[in-house]
Design a protein around this motif. Structure first.
Motif, PDB file in Angstrom:
ATOM      1  N   GLU A  83      38.605  41.000  45.888  1.00 38.71           N
ATOM      2  CA  GLU A  83      37.911  40.243  44.857  1.00 38.71           C
ATOM      3  C   GLU A  83      36.415  40.516  44.885  1.00 38.71           C
ATOM      4  N   ARG A  84      35.853  40.605  46.091  1.00 38.76           N
ATOM      5  CA  ARG A  84      34.426  40.914  46.184  1.00 38.76           C
ATOM      6  C   ARG A  84      34.139  42.311  45.643  1.00 38.76           C
ATOM      7  N   SER A  85      35.029  43.261  45.950  1.00 35.97           N
ATOM      8  CA  SER A  85      34.831  44.625  45.456  1.00 35.97           C
ATOM      9  C   SER A  85      34.925  44.672  43.936  1.00 35.97           C
ATOM     10  N   LEU A  86      35.889  43.948  43.387  1.00 36.81           N
ATOM     11  CA  LEU A  86      36.048  43.932  41.939  1.00 36.81           C
ATOM     12  C   LEU A  86      34.848  43.277  41.278  1.00 36.81           C
ATOM     13  N   GLU A  87      34.375  42.183  41.866  1.00 41.64           N
ATOM     14  CA  GLU A  87      33.230  41.486  41.299  1.00 41.64           C
ATOM     15  C   GLU A  87      31.998  42.386  41.318  1.00 41.64           C
ATOM     16  N   ARG A  88      31.797  43.093  42.418  1.00 41.58           N
ATOM     17  CA  ARG A  88      30.654  43.996  42.497  1.00 41.58           C
ATOM     18  C   ARG A  88      30.771  45.122  41.474  1.00 41.58           C
ATOM     19  N   SER A  89      31.988  45.618  41.263  1.00 41.48           N
ATOM     20  CA  SER A  89      32.183  46.665  40.259  1.00 41.48           C
ATOM     21  C   SER A  89      31.824  46.154  38.871  1.00 41.48           C
ATOM     22  N   MET A  90      32.207  44.917  38.578  1.00 43.84           N
ATOM     23  CA  MET A  90      31.869  44.335  37.279  1.00 43.84           C
ATOM     24  C   MET A  90      30.364  44.109  37.159  1.00 43.84           C
ATOM     25  N   TYR A  91      29.727  43.711  38.257  1.00 44.75           N
ATOM     26  CA  TYR A  91      28.276  43.555  38.239  1.00 44.75           C
ATOM     27  C   TYR A  91      27.600  44.877  37.902  1.00 44.75           C
ATOM     28  N   LEU A 132      21.698  38.957  36.955  1.00 45.62           N
ATOM     29  CA  LEU A 132      21.567  40.203  37.699  1.00 45.62           C
ATOM     30  C   LEU A 132      20.211  40.809  37.388  1.00 45.62           C
ATOM     31  N   ARG A 133      19.574  41.390  38.396  1.00 44.95           N
ATOM     32  CA  ARG A 133      18.344  42.150  38.187  1.00 44.95           C
ATOM     33  C   ARG A 133      18.581  43.569  38.692  1.00 44.95           C
ATOM     34  N   PHE A 134      18.394  44.534  37.794  1.00 43.17           N
ATOM     35  CA  PHE A 134      18.685  45.938  38.089  1.00 43.17           C
ATOM     36  C   PHE A 134      17.443  46.767  37.823  1.00 43.17           C
ATOM     37  N   ILE A 164      48.928  46.825  41.337  1.00 47.03           N
ATOM     38  CA  ILE A 164      47.671  46.533  40.661  1.00 47.03           C
ATOM     39  C   ILE A 164      46.968  47.857  40.428  1.00 47.03           C
ATOM     40  N   SER A 165      46.773  48.199  39.180  1.00 47.31           N
ATOM     41  CA  SER A 165      46.167  49.480  38.843  1.00 47.31           C
ATOM     42  C   SER A 165      44.659  49.351  38.802  1.00 47.31           C
ATOM     43  N   SER A 166      43.967  50.339  39.346  1.00 52.00           N
ATOM     44  CA  SER A 166      42.508  50.331  39.267  1.00 52.00           C
ATOM     45  C   SER A 166      42.045  50.464  37.830  1.00 52.00           C
ATOM     46  N   LEU A 167      42.845  51.101  36.981  1.00 52.16           N
ATOM     47  CA  LEU A 167      42.498  51.192  35.568  1.00 52.16           C
ATOM     48  C   LEU A 167      42.504  49.816  34.946  1.00 52.16           C
ATOM     49  N   GLY A 168      43.539  49.011  35.270  1.00 53.32           N
ATOM     50  CA  GLY A 168      43.597  47.658  34.735  1.00 53.32           C
ATOM     51  C   GLY A 168      42.466  46.814  35.233  1.00 53.32           C
ATOM     52  N   VAL A 169      42.092  47.013  36.503  1.00 53.00           N
ATOM     53  CA  VAL A 169      40.997  46.232  37.072  1.00 53.00           C
ATOM     54  C   VAL A 169      39.701  46.548  36.368  1.00 53.00           C
ATOM     55  N   SER A 170      39.453  47.828  36.114  1.00 49.71           N
ATOM     56  CA  SER A 170      38.194  48.210  35.482  1.00 49.71           C
ATOM     57  C   SER A 170      38.086  47.689  34.070  1.00 49.71           C
ATOM     58  N   LEU A 186      24.506  48.326  34.225  1.00 47.83           N
ATOM     59  CA  LEU A 186      24.285  49.603  33.550  1.00 47.83           C
ATOM     60  C   LEU A 186      24.248  49.423  32.038  1.00 47.83           C
ATOM     61  N   GLY A 187      25.157  48.592  31.516  1.00 49.07           N
ATOM     62  CA  GLY A 187      25.140  48.324  30.075  1.00 49.07           C
ATOM     63  C   GLY A 187      23.878  47.603  29.640  1.00 49.07           C
TER      64      GLY A 187
END
Length: 737
Positions: A241-249, A381-383, A188-194, A254-255
C-alpha cells in the motif's frame, strides 16, 4: 482439463494420507468425480483391518452438481452443519459432500494460479523488452529534433536516472503484487494498480467468469490456514500500500509539474488582465478546455481563485529552491502569509545531492490577517525539478484524490518558475490556483479574496521581494543611509531583529488563532459580533509575562487609501492621536533599523515622554512592513533594562512582550465599503470608493495568575479598547460617513 483432474487426484491422495488410510486404484477411481465438475463419491474410507472390496461407481447427477456449485459460490468452506443439510437434501453422504468441496477448492486454486503465472510471465516479458529498449536507447541516443545521433550531453542525466528508476519501481511493484495476490487469493496486476487499483473487465476476471465460477468476489480470501504466514502477508500488504501510494504521488506530481509549466508560459486567452490593478487572472473556461484537472472536478459550492504574477527578486534560483523545499525556511520567508507548516514525509530527496527530483508531502495553514477570513488548511505534495541550467520549478498540488484530507480549500497545481538573472537576481513567475469554500469568508473580505489579492500570486511575489530585499540588506556590510542604529552593536541589531520577528509572529497568531499558541475562543453578549475574543494561559514562557492573556481583534472598512492609513499609523509624531500608551504626549524614535529600500520597512525603538514627573518613561518596540499587497504595523511595550541587554547583543528570548498592532490591505475590486448593495460612502450609487480594510488587534495581560478566572469586566475592557482605538483613527483621518 486433464491436468486439472490430475491435480484433484493429487489433492485427494494428500487428504487421505492425513487420516491414515491408503486406498487401492479402484477406490481412487470411485472417490473422484466422473468429470471435471463432479465431486468425490466419499465411499472410500474403510477400517484399516478390513480387506478392500469392490464398490459400485457413483456419479453425481446434474441436479446435485448444480446445487453443489450454487452453494460453493456463496460459501466455499461450508461447516459441518451445512454439509449435513446438503447431504440430506441431495441424498449424498456427508463425506461425499466434504470431498467434493475439497476437490472443488483445489480445482479453483489451480486454475487461478495458472492464470496468475500467465499474467506475471506476460508482464515480465514486457518489462524485459522495455528494459532492453531503454538500454539500447541509452547506448545509441538519438536527437529528437533532427533524428541523427546525439552526443552524450543531449540526454540528461536526469532522464537516464528516471528511466532506470522507473524500470526498477515497476519490477518492485510486480513482485509486491505477485506476493499480495498469493495471500489475497486473487492476482493483482501492476497495470491495474497504475490505473487506480481497479481491474474492471480484466482478462483474468473474464476468464474465471466464463468457466461458470462467478466473479473474483466468489474467490475465498484465503485457501486454508495461513498460520504465521498471515502476519507476514499483512506486513507485505502494508508495504504494498505504501508503494502504491508513493507511485500515485509521483504520477500526480509529474502531472502537476507539467500543468504548472504550461500555465506559467501561456498567455492569452488563458490569462487576462483585470480592469483594476492590471493583475493577471485566469480564464476558467479556457482552462477547462486546455487542461484536465488532475485532482478531479471542483466540489459543489466552491469558488475558483487563479492568478499569475511575475517579478524580479534579489535571490538566486538555488537559494530560493532550497528555501521553498525546507518548511522552516519557507515559513520564515512568508511570515504573515503562512500561519504554520510542516513536512510530513520526504518521498525523494533529489538526485546528485541537489533538489532536482525532490518530492515531499507537506501541510500548511495559509492566512489573511483578519478574524473575518478563516485560515486555509491544505495538505499537498511539493515537487521540485530543474528544467535547464539556472531554471527551476517548484509545484504544489493537493492530495485529495489519493488520501482523504480535511480542509476548506484545494490547491490545484500552483507554484513558481525561477530563472537566474544577472547580478544575483531571479525572475520568478508565480501561479496560484485554488478552489475554496467562499461561504466561510465574511462579506467584507470577499472582493479581496475572490480577486486573488488575499491569497493569490501577487501577495506571494510581493512578500518574496520584500523579504529577499531585507535579507540582502542584513547580509550587506554597508549600513543604509536612513539606518540610525550606530549606537547598537552588530550583535545588538541581530538581537533586536530577532525580537521583532517573534513579536510579529505572535501578533499574527493572535489574529488568526494559529497553532503558535493554544487559544480558546470566547462568546459573550457584551462584545460586538465582528470582534473575535480569545484567551490563553501563559505559563513558564520566558518570552511572555505569566498569567491570563486576552486577545481581541476586529476588521473594519475605512474610505482612505492603504498608503495614507499606513503612513498615519507608523508616524511616531501622530501616535498620541490614537494610542493610549503614549500618555497623550509625543514619542521619539531612539533607533531605526532599515529592512528595505522603502522607509516603511524597518524596526524601531520608540520612547514615550512623560507628561509629568510622576510618570516614568517607557519603550515601545515597533516593526512596520509594506509591499504592493498590504502593510503591517506591530508594536509592544518593553522593559527598559531588558532592551539594554538586547541592544548590547544579549539573548532576546528572555524579553517578555505582548504584541498589538494593525494589518492593512486594499479593499478589493468592486468593493464600496461594508454594504456594497447600498449607496457608497460618497453617496452616489455606482461611484467607486477606494478604501482600506483595517484589522486592529490587541493582546493584553488581564491577570498575572495563570490559575485565575477570566472576568466579564476584562472582556469589556479590551472590547472598549478596540472600539475606542477605531473611533480615534476615524476621527484623526476625518473619514466621511
Amino acid at each position: 482439463m486433464e491436468g486439472q483432474g490430475e491435480m484433484a487426484r493429487l489433492a485427494e491422495n494428500n487428504e487421505m494420507s492425513n487420516v491414515g488410510g491408503r486406498r487401492s486404484r479402484d477406490e481412487e477411481h470411485e472417490s473422484r468425480s466422473g468429470s471435471d465438475n463432479d465431486g468425490a463419491s466419499g465411499d472410500d474410507l474403510d477400517a484399516a483391518d478390513k480387506p478392500p472390496r469392490k464398490k459400485r461407481y457413483h456419479r453425481h447427477t446434474p441436479q446435485q452438481i448444480q446445487e453443489l456449485e450454487s452453494l460453493f459460490k456463496e460459501c466455499p468452506h461450508p461447516d459441518e452443519k451445512q454439509r449435513l443439510e446438503l447431504s440430506k437434501r441431495l441424498c449424498l453422504e456427508t463425506r461425499q459432500v466434504k470431498f467434493w468441496f475439497q476437490n472443488r477448492r483445489t480445482q479453483m486454486k489451480t486454475q487461478l494460479e495458472r492464470h496468475e503465472n500467465s499474467i506475471l510471465r506476460q508482464e515480465n516479458d514486457k518489462l524485459r523488452a522495455e528494459n532492453m529498449s531503454i538500454r539500447e536507447a541509452m547506448r545509441n541516443p538519438m536527437c529528437t529534433n533532427c533524428g541523427g545521433a546525439a552526443v552524450i550531453g543531449d540526454i540528461s542525466l536526469e532522464e537516464q536516472h528516471l528511466r532506470i528508476e522507473n524500470a526498477r519501481l515497476k519490477d518492485e511493484l510486480d513482485r509486491v503484487c505477485a506476493l499480495a495476490g498469493k495471500f489475497l487469493g486473487r492476482p493483482i496486476s501492476s497495470l491495474g494498480v497504475s490505473m487506480g487499483g481497479a481491474m474492471p473487465n480484466s482478462s483474468l476476471e473474464l476468464g474465471v467468469g466464463s468457466n461458470g465460477y462467478g466473479g473474483l468476489s466468489a474467490v475465498p480470501s484465503d485457501f486454508g490456514a495461513l498460520g504465521v504466514v498471515g502476519a507476514k502477508a499483512a506486513m507485505n500488504m502494508s508495504s504494498m500500500e505504501r508503494s502504491l501510494e508513493r507511485s500515485m504521488y509521483l504520477e500526480l506530481a509529474l502531472g502537476a509539474m507539467d500543468e504548472l509549466v504550461k500555465m506559467a508560459e501561456s498567455d492569452e486567452p488563458l490569462w487576462v488582465r483585470s480592469l483594476e490593478g492590471g493583475r493577471e487572472i485566469m480564464n476558467e473556461e479556457e482552462y477547462l478546455r486546455a487542461f484536465t484537472p488532475c485532482i478531479g472536478m471542483k466540489p459543489n459550492g466552491y469558488a475558483v481563485e487563479a492568478t499569475r504574477e511575475t517579478g524580479m527578486v534579489i535571490i538566486n534560483s538555488l537559494a530560493l529552491v532550497e528555501t521553498l523545499m525546507d518548511s522552516n525556511k519557507w515559513a520564515e520567508m512568508f511570515p504573515c502569509l503562512i500561519a504554520r507548516t510542516s513536512t510530513t514525509e520526504v518521498i525523494s530527496t533529489g538526485m546528485g545531492g541537489t533538489r532536482n527530483g525532490s518530492l515531499q508531502l507537506m501541510n500548511a495553514a495559509l492566512q489573511v490577517l483578519s478574524p473575518l477570513v478563516p485560515v486555509r488548511e491544505v495538505n499537498f505534495l511539493r515537487f521540485c525539478k530543474q528544467h535547464a541550467e539556472g531554471v527551476w520549478a517548484v509545484v504544489d498540488v493537493s492530495i485529495d484524490t489519493i488520501r482523504e484530507t480535511a480542509g476548506n480549500c484545494r490547491r490545484l497545481p500552483s507554484g513558481c518558475l525561477v530563472q537566474d538573472m544577472p547580478n544575483g537576481y531571479s525572475k520568478v513567475t508565480w501561479v496560484e490556483h485554488i478552489e475554496y469554500d467562499e461561504s466561510v469568508v465574511h462579506q467584507l473580505y470577499r472582493p479581496l479574496v475572490s480577486s486573488g489579492m488575499g491569497f493569490g500570486a501577487q501577495r506571494w511575489v510581493a512578500t518574496l521581494q520584500r523579504q529577499s530585499e531585507c535579507l540582502a540588506i542584513l547580509m550587506s556590510s554597508t549600513v543604509p543611509p536612513r539606518d540610525h542604529s550606530a549606537a547598537i552593536t552588530s550583535g545588538g541589531r541581530r538581537s533586536m531583529l530577532k525580537l521583532a520577528q517573534r513579536m510579529t509572529n505572535n501578533f499574527c497568531a493572535g489574529v488568526c488563532a494559529s497553532s503558535v499558541h493554544k487559544w480558546n475562543k470566547l462568546r459573550t453578549e457584551n462584545v460586538d459580533e465582528d470582534v473575535q475574543v480569545m484567551t490563553r494561559k501563559s505559563i513558564d514562557d520566558p518570552g511572555e509575562p505569566p498569567g491570563i492573556v486576552l486577545s481581541a481583534a476586529t476588521s473594519v472598512w475605512l474610505p482612505v487609501s492603504p498608503q495614507r492609513l499606513f503612513d498615519f499609523l507608523r508616524d511616531e509624531r501622530l501616535r498620541s492621536e490614537w494610542d493610549i500608551l503614549s500618555n497623550g504626549g509625543p514619542m521619539q524614535e531612539m533607533a531605526h533599523i532599515a529592512k528595505g529600500q522603502d522607509h516603511g520597512n524597518c524596526v524601531s525603538l520608540l520612547r514615550a515622554g512623560a507628561v509629568n514627573s510622576n510618570q516614568s518613561s517607557m519603550l515601545i518596540l515597533q516593526e512596520t512592513c509594506i509591499d504592493s499587497a498590504g502593510s503591517l504595523v506591530v508594536y509592544a511595550p518593553v522593559d527598559i533594562p531588558a532592551m539594554h541587554v538586547v541592544m548590547n547583543g544579549g539573548d532576546s528570548a528572555y524579553v517578555a512582550l505582548l504584541p498589538s498592532g494593525f494589518a492593512i490591505v486594499p479593499d478589493g475590486p468592486g468593493s464600496s465599503g461594508p454594504n456594497s448593495n447600498g449607496p457608497t460612502a460618497n453617496g452616489g450609487p455606482g461611484h467607486r470608493v477606494s478604501g482600506s480594510l483595517l484589522t486592529v488587534a490587541f493582546q493584553i495581560l488581564v491577570n498575572s495568575l495563570p490559575t485565575a478566572k477570566l472576568t466579564v469586566e476584562s472582556v469589556e475592557t479590551v472590547n472598549n479598547l478596540i472600539s475606542c482605538t477605531v473611533q480615534k483613527i476615524k476621527a484623526a483621518l476625518q473619514c466621511e460617513s
